[in-house]
Design an enzyme around this catalytic site. Structure first.
Site, PDB file in Angstrom:
ATOM      1  N   HIS A  79      74.861 116.632  -3.617  1.00  0.00           N
ATOM      2  CA  HIS A  79      76.258 116.388  -2.868  1.00  0.00           C
ATOM      3  C   HIS A  79      76.424 114.884  -3.485  1.00  0.00           C
ATOM      4  O   HIS A  79      75.563 114.241  -3.533  1.00  0.00           O
ATOM      5  CB  HIS A  79      76.317 116.274  -1.692  1.00  0.00           C
ATOM      6  CG  HIS A  79      76.139 118.004  -0.790  1.00  0.00           C
ATOM      7  ND1 HIS A  79      76.872 118.835  -1.060  1.00  0.00           N
ATOM      8  CD2 HIS A  79      75.007 118.085  -0.171  1.00  0.00           C
ATOM      9  CE1 HIS A  79      76.266 119.907  -0.476  1.00  0.00           C
ATOM     10  NE2 HIS A  79      75.171 119.565  -0.059  1.00  0.00           N
ATOM     11  N   GLU A 103      68.327 126.578   5.610  1.00  0.00           N
ATOM     12  CA  GLU A 103      69.771 126.461   5.875  1.00  0.00           C
ATOM     13  C   GLU A 103      70.815 127.501   6.016  1.00  0.00           C
ATOM     14  O   GLU A 103      71.932 127.484   5.974  1.00  0.00           O
ATOM     15  CB  GLU A 103      70.461 125.136   5.228  1.00  0.00           C
ATOM     16  CG  GLU A 103      70.109 125.420   3.576  1.00  0.00           C
ATOM     17  CD  GLU A 103      70.514 124.152   2.438  1.00  0.00           C
ATOM     18  OE1 GLU A 103      71.267 123.407   3.173  1.00  0.00           O
ATOM     19  OE2 GLU A 103      70.135 124.170   1.521  1.00  0.00           O
ATOM     20  N   ASP A 153      74.218 122.865   7.941  1.00  0.00           N
ATOM     21  CA  ASP A 153      74.393 124.096   7.100  1.00  0.00           C
ATOM     22  C   ASP A 153      74.170 125.485   7.691  1.00  0.00           C
ATOM     23  O   ASP A 153      74.741 126.330   7.632  1.00  0.00           O
ATOM     24  CB  ASP A 153      73.718 123.925   5.697  1.00  0.00           C
ATOM     25  CG  ASP A 153      74.095 122.932   4.802  1.00  0.00           C
ATOM     26  OD1 ASP A 153      75.135 123.472   4.256  1.00  0.00           O
ATOM     27  OD2 ASP A 153      73.555 121.934   4.493  1.00  0.00           O
TER      28      ASP A 153
END
Length: 255
Positions: free
Chosen positions: A49, A153, A179
């Site tokens: 990210h 996740e 997540d």
């Protein structure tokens, strides 16, 4: 050539020590250097990210030199080409997202090892300087010192957690609560029974397999709660620390 022991890997595998590993989202060698010098046991340079590119990642890895902090890269996917490139920048470990099955976990381990143990291609021209070795001895000196972190996740990962934990070559499992709760249909509802049950299953499987667990802790209270449940690693985020401290200081001006 014999290199000094990887302190973080040693702590995770051979001790009961607790460690602090922070996720770094700001593409800055200055930020990384400051956090490493402040005593972080490891920094996860986030290339899944955010804005960090390979040039920034290399500078950030290099900025941990002279400290005991292990530079680890979170890659965007479990892919040998992606992993190879960041390891060849000198990273001391990889954090793998979206591990859903034992096969995913085995592939992650394979991406970090040279043939015949894995599929990593050889090209450590940059990494040899970070590791203070040379090309002929690079493999032998570094391969077993790398740190493998898996993010748990997804619903699939929970369903397959016992098989994932049985894969050789994992150093740390991290429960990614945001997540995971989202994938379970209860985004941010960490106390929802479905989420709590999933986390409990992960914790039980990790304990049975003797694998250390990590989780996000944005306060001392959160950290103590994780440690009380047997977690060994806590993780924070550089950007969240910065925002929180800035907001706190702004409060000092209010009357």
């Amino acid at each position: 050539m014999t290199l000094p022991e990887n302190r973080l890997k040693h702590c995770l595998s051979n001790t009961d020590d607790r460690v602090a590993i922070h996720i770094v989202t700001i593409p800055s060698a200055v930020v990384t250097q400051a956090m490493a010098a402040a005593g972080a046991d490891g920094l996860i340079i986030d290339m899944e990210h955010g804005a960090i590119d390979h040039a920034s990642a290399h500078a950030m890895i290099a900025a941990t030199a002279g400290t005991h902090c292990a530079p680890i890269v979170r890659v965007p996917e479990i892919d040998a080409a992606v992993v190879k490139r960041v390891l060849d920048l000198g990273a001391e470990g990889i954090c793998f997202p979206l591990v859903r099955t034992a096969e995913d976990a085995r592939h992650a381990v394979s991406c970090m090892r040279y043939p015949p143990r894995g599929v990593r291609g050889f090209g450590a021209f940059i990494a040899q300087s970070r590791w203070q070795t040379d090309l002929p001895s690079f493999r032998e000196a570094t391969e077993d010192r790398l740190i493998n972190i898996l993010l748990i996740e997804t619903r699939d990962a929970v369903q397959n957690i016992e098989e994932i934990c049985a894969v050789e070559g994992i150093d740390l499992l991290v429960v990614a609560m945001f997540d995971l709760s989202t994938d379970l249909g209860h985004m941010g509802e960490f106390d929802h029974p479905v989420v709590r049950d999933a986390v409990g299953r992960i914790e039980a499987a990790a304990k049975a397999a003797g694998l250390p667990l990590g989780g996000n802790a944005l306060s001392r209270e959160m950290a103590d709660g994780l440690f009380d449940r047997g977690y060994r690693a806590i993780a924070g985020f550089d950007l969240l620390w910065l925002r929180a401290k800035t907001s706190e200081i702004k409060g000092w001006t209010e009357t």
